[in-house]
Design a protein around this motif. Sequence first.
Motif, PDB file in Angstrom:
ATOM      1  N   ALA A  69       4.847  -0.488  -9.695  1.00  0.00           N
ATOM      2  CA  ALA A  69       3.589  -0.181  -9.017  1.00  0.00           C
ATOM      3  C   ALA A  69       3.905   0.502  -7.696  1.00  0.00           C
ATOM      4  O   ALA A  69       4.815   0.083  -6.965  1.00  0.00           O
ATOM      5  CB  ALA A  69       2.783  -1.448  -8.772  1.00  0.00           C
ATOM      6  N   GLY A  71       1.875   2.022  -4.224  1.00  0.00           N
ATOM      7  CA  GLY A  71       0.663   2.204  -3.442  1.00  0.00           C
ATOM      8  C   GLY A  71       0.822   3.392  -2.509  1.00  0.00           C
ATOM      9  O   GLY A  71       1.936   3.730  -2.087  1.00  0.00           O
ATOM     10  N   TYR A  72      -0.318   4.021  -2.169  1.00  0.00           N
ATOM     11  CA  TYR A  72      -0.281   5.264  -1.405  1.00  0.00           C
ATOM     12  C   TYR A  72      -1.207   5.197  -0.195  1.00  0.00           C
ATOM     13  O   TYR A  72      -2.116   4.364  -0.124  1.00  0.00           O
ATOM     14  CB  TYR A  72      -0.666   6.445  -2.297  1.00  0.00           C
ATOM     15  N   SER A  76      -4.898   4.880  -3.162  1.00  0.00           N
ATOM     16  CA  SER A  76      -4.715   4.840  -4.614  1.00  0.00           C
ATOM     17  C   SER A  76      -3.496   4.002  -4.979  1.00  0.00           C
ATOM     18  O   SER A  76      -2.609   3.745  -4.158  1.00  0.00           O
ATOM     19  CB  SER A  76      -4.570   6.254  -5.186  1.00  0.00           C
ATOM     20  N   LEU A  77      -3.467   3.579  -6.228  1.00  0.00           N
ATOM     21  CA  LEU A  77      -2.394   2.759  -6.779  1.00  0.00           C
ATOM     22  C   LEU A  77      -2.028   3.325  -8.137  1.00  0.00           C
ATOM     23  O   LEU A  77      -2.907   3.560  -8.974  1.00  0.00           O
ATOM     24  CB  LEU A  77      -2.859   1.302  -6.896  1.00  0.00           C
ATOM     25  N   ARG A  78      -0.732   3.559  -8.353  1.00  0.00           N
ATOM     26  CA  ARG A  78      -0.273   4.087  -9.631  1.00  0.00           C
ATOM     27  C   ARG A  78       0.798   3.188 -10.224  1.00  0.00           C
ATOM     28  O   ARG A  78       1.660   2.681  -9.501  1.00  0.00           O
ATOM     29  CB  ARG A  78       0.293   5.507  -9.457  1.00  0.00           C
ATOM     30  N   THR A  90      -3.721   5.104 -13.142  1.00  0.00           N
ATOM     31  CA  THR A  90      -4.054   5.244 -11.726  1.00  0.00           C
ATOM     32  C   THR A  90      -5.295   4.419 -11.413  1.00  0.00           C
ATOM     33  O   THR A  90      -6.279   4.476 -12.152  1.00  0.00           O
ATOM     34  CB  THR A  90      -4.318   6.718 -11.360  1.00  0.00           C
ATOM     35  N   VAL A  98      -2.874   1.483   0.927  1.00  0.00           N
ATOM     36  CA  VAL A  98      -2.474   0.238   0.276  1.00  0.00           C
ATOM     37  C   VAL A  98      -1.294  -0.333   1.057  1.00  0.00           C
ATOM     38  O   VAL A  98      -0.307   0.363   1.313  1.00  0.00           O
ATOM     39  CB  VAL A  98      -2.077   0.486  -1.194  1.00  0.00           C
ATOM     40  N   LEU A 101       1.170  -5.478  -2.428  1.00  0.00           N
ATOM     41  CA  LEU A 101       1.001  -5.530  -3.881  1.00  0.00           C
ATOM     42  C   LEU A 101       1.578  -6.830  -4.417  1.00  0.00           C
ATOM     43  O   LEU A 101       2.529  -7.385  -3.865  1.00  0.00           O
ATOM     44  CB  LEU A 101       1.725  -4.356  -4.553  1.00  0.00           C
ATOM     45  N   SER A 112      -3.930  -5.753  -5.048  1.00  0.00           N
ATOM     46  CA  SER A 112      -3.575  -4.791  -4.002  1.00  0.00           C
ATOM     47  C   SER A 112      -4.372  -5.090  -2.743  1.00  0.00           C
ATOM     48  O   SER A 112      -5.559  -5.392  -2.799  1.00  0.00           O
ATOM     49  CB  SER A 112      -3.842  -3.355  -4.467  1.00  0.00           C
ATOM     50  N   SER A 114      -5.186  -3.756   1.421  1.00  0.00           N
ATOM     51  CA  SER A 114      -5.303  -2.478   2.102  1.00  0.00           C
ATOM     52  C   SER A 114      -5.485  -2.646   3.608  1.00  0.00           C
ATOM     53  O   SER A 114      -5.766  -3.739   4.108  1.00  0.00           O
ATOM     54  CB  SER A 114      -6.487  -1.706   1.520  1.00  0.00           C
TER      55      SER A 114
END
Length: 274
Positions: A69, A71-72, A76-78, A90, A98, A101, A112, A114
């Motif tokens: 995982a 986080g950006y 967003s989370l991918r 995504t 983020v 996690l 997640s 933030s």
Amino acid sequence: MARRRHAFGLVCSAGANSVYDGKYAYVPALEDILVWDVKKGQMMSMWHETGHRAAVTCVLNSPRKNVYAVGYADGSLRLWDSVTGTVIVTFNGHKKAVTALAFDDQGARIASGSKETDIIVWDIDGETGLFRLRGHRGPITALRFLQPSSATSTSTSVAPSFLISTSKDTFLKLWDLTTQHCIQTMVAHQSEVWSLDVDPSGDLMFTGGNDGELKAWSLDGDALADGLKSTDSGEFTKAIQPIGTLSLSTKRRVSQISFHPREPYLAVQSHDRS
């Protein structure tokens, strides 16, 4: 394109954590993840999604093999497949970066946190958000799922399931994921809380503060499994109780805490690199 493949010569960026699996290190490099063979000192691959420019803010490996995982900064989370270097799914739900996690034990859910202070629990198999948890007043710094060992049901919709969160607001919170409510709030440290980990047995927890201070906490798994009951005064039993405080030689932030998965060891990293 050749220039992109080498991420402009960047080895690692300082805006997020890295993950090491015993052979490969998965490190942030602006908006990409670089995979390094630590022994050989060679970059093996780069995870890059065309058109996505937000920087990586956190990385975590899943209990499921070859799933990571990421986080950006755009919220967003991918989830990435480490073998193919491609995005599995995504998730978009946060308005700000983020910052934390956590996977559950089966890797079926991910939580997640933030900078906007919210926590979202996601269903990975269903590829959807389950619910949002609100209550912190500062950015989320750490998250951990709790599954009481005496809970025998294998259904996540029936078995008691909990989440622990810490934040820069100094608070430690325990969430009942069945009711989606916070059932215990404690002032964990006098300043910002930056890290936490729970031992493999689920009975002991450590949190790290902004001043080089570690705190130990006991977790009552039986109380969680049986359901928290109210006392005569109307208050609920406390599943988390303080044990004591450990002061490190440094007064810098405790940036990471990690229990050994099998041995009685605890690793602590402070912001002064010790």
